[in-house]
Design a protein around this motif. Structure first.
Motif, PDB file in Angstrom:
ATOM      1  N   ARG A   1       0.835  -1.216   0.000  1.00  8.11           N
ATOM      2  CA  ARG A   1       0.000   0.000   0.000  1.00  8.11           C
ATOM      3  C   ARG A   1       0.864   1.259   0.000  1.00  8.11           C
ATOM      4  O   ARG A   1       0.672   2.150  -0.813  1.00  8.11           O
ATOM      5  CB  ARG A   1      -0.946  -0.005   1.190  1.00  8.11           C
ATOM      6  CG  ARG A   1      -1.841   1.213   1.252  1.00  8.11           C
ATOM      7  CD  ARG A   1      -2.878   1.060   2.356  1.00  8.11           C
ATOM      8  NE  ARG A   1      -3.639   2.256   2.526  1.00  8.11           N
ATOM      9  CZ  ARG A   1      -4.641   2.638   1.740  1.00  8.11           C
ATOM     10  NH1 ARG A   1      -4.995   1.892   0.719  1.00  8.11           N
ATOM     11  NH2 ARG A   1      -5.283   3.762   1.963  1.00  8.11           N
TER      12      ARG A   1
ATOM     13  N   ARG B   1      -2.470   9.100   0.186  1.00  8.09           N
ATOM     14  CA  ARG B   1      -1.299   8.319  -0.231  1.00  8.09           C
ATOM     15  C   ARG B   1      -0.505   9.189  -1.176  1.00  8.09           C
ATOM     16  O   ARG B   1      -1.059  10.039  -1.861  1.00  8.09           O
ATOM     17  CB  ARG B   1      -1.714   7.057  -0.988  1.00  8.09           C
ATOM     18  CG  ARG B   1      -2.333   6.012  -0.172  1.00  8.09           C
ATOM     19  CD  ARG B   1      -2.512   4.695  -0.922  1.00  8.09           C
ATOM     20  NE  ARG B   1      -2.966   4.824  -2.291  1.00  8.09           N
ATOM     21  CZ  ARG B   1      -2.434   4.172  -3.328  1.00  8.09           C
ATOM     22  NH1 ARG B   1      -1.426   3.365  -3.167  1.00  8.09           N
ATOM     23  NH2 ARG B   1      -2.909   4.331  -4.539  1.00  8.09           N
TER      24      ARG B   1
ATOM     25  N   ASP C   1      -7.618   8.515  -1.212  1.00  7.40           N
ATOM     26  CA  ASP C   1      -8.387   7.277  -1.360  1.00  7.40           C
ATOM     27  C   ASP C   1      -9.481   7.312  -0.301  1.00  7.40           C
ATOM     28  O   ASP C   1      -9.209   7.608   0.865  1.00  7.40           O
ATOM     29  CB  ASP C   1      -7.493   6.047  -1.134  1.00  7.40           C
ATOM     30  CG  ASP C   1      -6.579   5.763  -2.313  1.00  7.40           C
ATOM     31  OD1 ASP C   1      -6.838   6.268  -3.413  1.00  7.40           O
ATOM     32  OD2 ASP C   1      -5.590   5.032  -2.112  1.00  7.40           O
ATOM     33  N   TRP C   2     -10.697   6.983  -0.702  1.00  8.45           N
ATOM     34  CA  TRP C   2     -11.811   7.014   0.232  1.00  8.45           C
ATOM     35  C   TRP C   2     -12.647   5.765   0.044  1.00  8.45           C
ATOM     36  O   TRP C   2     -13.587   5.736  -0.735  1.00  8.45           O
ATOM     37  CB  TRP C   2     -12.668   8.251   0.000  1.00  8.45           C
ATOM     38  CG  TRP C   2     -13.502   8.641   1.176  1.00  8.45           C
ATOM     39  CD1 TRP C   2     -14.078   7.844   2.090  1.00  8.45           C
ATOM     40  CD2 TRP C   2     -13.842   9.970   1.539  1.00  8.45           C
ATOM     41  NE1 TRP C   2     -14.763   8.567   3.006  1.00  8.45           N
ATOM     42  CE2 TRP C   2     -14.633   9.893   2.691  1.00  8.45           C
ATOM     43  CE3 TRP C   2     -13.553  11.222   1.006  1.00  8.45           C
ATOM     44  CZ2 TRP C   2     -15.160  11.011   3.314  1.00  8.45           C
ATOM     45  CZ3 TRP C   2     -14.067  12.326   1.621  1.00  8.45           C
ATOM     46  CH2 TRP C   2     -14.858  12.228   2.775  1.00  8.45           C
ATOM     47  N   PRO C   3     -12.308   4.699   0.766  1.00  7.30           N
ATOM     48  CA  PRO C   3     -13.053   3.456   0.610  1.00  7.30           C
ATOM     49  C   PRO C   3     -14.482   3.611   1.132  1.00  7.30           C
ATOM     50  O   PRO C   3     -14.725   4.405   2.042  1.00  7.30           O
ATOM     51  CB  PRO C   3     -12.263   2.448   1.449  1.00  7.30           C
ATOM     52  CG  PRO C   3     -11.454   3.271   2.395  1.00  7.30           C
ATOM     53  CD  PRO C   3     -11.249   4.615   1.761  1.00  7.30           C
ATOM     54  N   PRO C   4     -15.431   2.850   0.564  1.00  2.70           N
ATOM     55  CA  PRO C   4     -16.831   2.992   0.976  1.00  2.70           C
ATOM     56  C   PRO C   4     -17.061   2.636   2.447  1.00  2.70           C
ATOM     57  O   PRO C   4     -17.979   3.140   3.071  1.00  2.70           O
ATOM     58  CB  PRO C   4     -17.582   2.009   0.079  1.00  2.70           C
ATOM     59  CG  PRO C   4     -16.577   1.254  -0.691  1.00  2.70           C
ATOM     60  CD  PRO C   4     -15.242   1.873  -0.475  1.00  2.70           C
ATOM     61  N   ASP C   5     -16.201   1.809   3.011  1.00  5.36           N
ATOM     62  CA  ASP C   5     -16.412   1.372   4.387  1.00  5.36           C
ATOM     63  C   ASP C   5     -15.386   1.931   5.366  1.00  5.36           C
ATOM     64  O   ASP C   5     -15.155   1.366   6.425  1.00  5.36           O
ATOM     65  CB  ASP C   5     -16.395  -0.150   4.452  1.00  5.36           C
ATOM     66  CG  ASP C   5     -15.082  -0.727   3.942  1.00  5.36           C
ATOM     67  OD1 ASP C   5     -14.302   0.016   3.306  1.00  5.36           O
ATOM     68  OD2 ASP C   5     -14.825  -1.919   4.178  1.00  5.36           O
ATOM     69  N   GLY C   6     -14.759   3.047   5.029  1.00  8.76           N
ATOM     70  CA  GLY C   6     -13.745   3.598   5.917  1.00  8.76           C
ATOM     71  C   GLY C   6     -13.494   5.070   5.679  1.00  8.76           C
ATOM     72  O   GLY C   6     -14.072   5.679   4.772  1.00  8.76           O
TER      73      GLY C   6
ATOM     74  N   PRO D   1     -11.290   8.553   4.723  1.00  9.52           N
ATOM     75  CA  PRO D   1     -10.359   8.891   3.643  1.00  9.52           C
ATOM     76  C   PRO D   1      -8.907   8.770   4.108  1.00  9.52           C
ATOM     77  O   PRO D   1      -8.605   9.005   5.273  1.00  9.52           O
ATOM     78  CB  PRO D   1     -10.708  10.338   3.302  1.00  9.52           C
ATOM     79  CG  PRO D   1     -11.422  10.871   4.489  1.00  9.52           C
ATOM     80  CD  PRO D   1     -12.047   9.716   5.192  1.00  9.52           C
TER      81      PRO D   1
END
Length: 194
Positions: free
Chosen positions: A39, A119, A109-114, A116
């Motif tokens: 990552r 990176r 990056d902004w995941p749907p379940d977490g 932002p």
């Protein structure tokens, strides 16, 4: 970017009982370490290190460790490789050149379940080795130019070769385990002398 990535990077050299081991000793080790930090380094799950990439990364690691040795002075540097590190000026040029070879830019990056997460990614196309090394060099620069540099230490525990950032005033070692070994060694020396 996390300045602490550079500590993990420099810590790929570790002490084991009676010797020093290198997590980047071969391409398999470099591949495993790269995948574990995929990552931060912008690597895919199929990342496989080449011998050339491994050699370039190890050269950079030695330069970073040389800069860390300078940062902790006048305290002693890590005993792992202090006698084999490149000169300070050579190390400084290498780290700066490596970081500037691939300009990095922040990306959100902004995941749907977490939440932002920011990176740093290459601003343009870059070869894999140059990209990996640029991230690692930038991380070292961030640590050395930031407030954490004042708290950077080489662990004084017997046989330990790690650098760490002192997180509280009473912290003397990189870990509880090293503290226990240091106290046990001190106790042994004191009782043996009597």
């Amino acid at each position: 970017m996390s300045a602490l990535l550079s500590l993990e990077f420099s810590g790929t050299i570790r002490a084991r009982r009676s010797s020093v081991t290198d997590a980047l000793a071969d391409t398999d080790g470099m591949t495993a370490w790269g995948r574990a930090h995929a990552r931060e380094l912008g690597l895919g799950p199929a990342f496989t290190a080449t011998g050339e990439l491994r050699d370039e990364v190890v050269e950079l690691r030695q330069a970073v460790r040389a800069l860390f040795a300078r940062a902790v002075a006048p305290a002693p540097a890590s005993s792992a490789d202090s006698g084999r590190l490149p000169a300070f000026d050579v190390s400084l040029r290498l780290v700066n050149a490596t970081a500037s070879a691939v300009p990095l830019t922040p990306r959100l990056d902004w995941p749907p379940d977490g939440p932002p997460v920011a990176r740093f990614v290459p601003a343009g196309p870059a070869a894999e080795s140059a990209r990996i090394r640029a991230v690692l060099a930038a991380s070292a620069i961030e640590l050395l130019a930031g407030p954490e540099r004042e708290q950077l230490r080489a662990c004084p525990a017997p046989s330990c070769v790690l650098y760490f950032v002192k997180e509280h005033p009473r912290q003397e070692w990189c870990s509880v385990g090293c503290g226990n070994r240091a106290r046990a060694a001190r106790h042994y020396r004191q009782h043996r002398a009597h």
